[in-house]
Scaffold this active site. Structure first.
Site, PDB file in Angstrom:
ATOM      1  N   THR A   2       0.437  -1.082  -0.330  1.00  0.00           N
ATOM      2  CA  THR A   2       0.242  -0.347  -0.294  1.00  0.00           C
ATOM      3  C   THR A   2       1.251   1.009  -0.326  1.00  0.00           C
ATOM      4  OG1 THR A   2      -2.145   0.912   1.358  1.00  0.00           O
ATOM      5  CG2 THR A   2      -0.341  -0.010   2.395  1.00  0.00           C
ATOM      6  N   GLY A 157       0.850   6.271  -7.473  1.00  0.00           N
ATOM      7  CA  GLY A 157       0.052   5.263  -7.606  1.00  0.00           C
ATOM      8  C   GLY A 157       0.125   5.017  -9.335  1.00  0.00           C
ATOM      9  N   CYS A 160       3.636   3.056  -8.222  1.00  0.00           N
ATOM     10  CA  CYS A 160       3.676   1.288  -7.985  1.00  0.00           C
ATOM     11  C   CYS A 160       2.347  -0.047  -7.908  1.00  0.00           C
ATOM     12  CB  CYS A 160       3.876   1.385  -5.751  1.00  0.00           C
ATOM     13  SG  CYS A 160       3.119   0.193  -5.310  1.00  0.00           S
TER      14      CYS A 160
END
EC number: 3.4.25.2
Length: 176
Positions: A2, A157, A160
């Site tokens: 995350t 975002g 990754c």
């Protein structure tokens, strides 16, 4: 994994995270809420790592906040001690980012409580990308903390594969 990012600037501290939950190389969920408010909305906390582990740690951290009347640093140190010494907790794999009006901290399972430089936290697989983006924006723009956190998450975002564009953002005003 995350991406969680927290930015402290002038009159606010913002923390945001993406919503992707992965199991191996499969996306299981895209709208998880990895950042939440604790202790009557006075603390923001975010996690990177196993979801079940994070819920356990959130509960333990909130109990420490209650025990220490909302003292973020004291609660973080006590959680880190428990995490390091308790057999069951030692197996948990997660990182916590926590912030209130006075401090921003990273809590690890090794017993570390880290107060980062410049009030900037970035953890998780997309953390290095978010940190680089947020640092550049902090040093070169007048954007607010929440605008920087939002943009840093967007950039992470894009880079990754374990971070998506479904973001949760929490903001605490800092009053002098």
């Amino acid at each position: 994994m995350t991406t969680i990012v927290s930015v402290r600037r002038e009159n606010e501290v913002a923390m945001g995270g993406d919503g992707q939950v992965s199991l191996g190389n499969t996306v299981m969920k895209g709208n998880a809420r990895k950042v939440r408010r604790l202790y009557n909305g006075q603390v923001i906390a975010g996690f990177a790592g196993g979801t079940a582990d994070a819920f356990t740690l959130f509960e333990r951290f909130e109990a420490q906040l209650e025990k220490h009347q909302g003292n973020l640093t004291r609660a973080a140190v006590e959680l880190a001690k428990d995490w390091r010494t308790d057999r069951a907790l030692r197996k948990l794999e997660a990182l916590l980012a926590v912030a209130d009006k006075t401090a921003s901290l990273i809590i690890t399972g090794n017993g570390d409580v880290i107060e980062p430089e410049q009030g900037l936290i970035a953890i998780g697989s997309g953390g290095p990308f978010a940190q680089a983006a947020a640092r550049a924006l902090l040093e070169n723009t007048e954007l607010s903390a929440h605008e920087i956190a939002e943009k840093a998450l967007e950039i992470a975002g894009d880079i990754c594969i374990y971070t998506n564009q479904n973001r949760t953002l929490e903001v605490l005003p800092i009053k002098d």
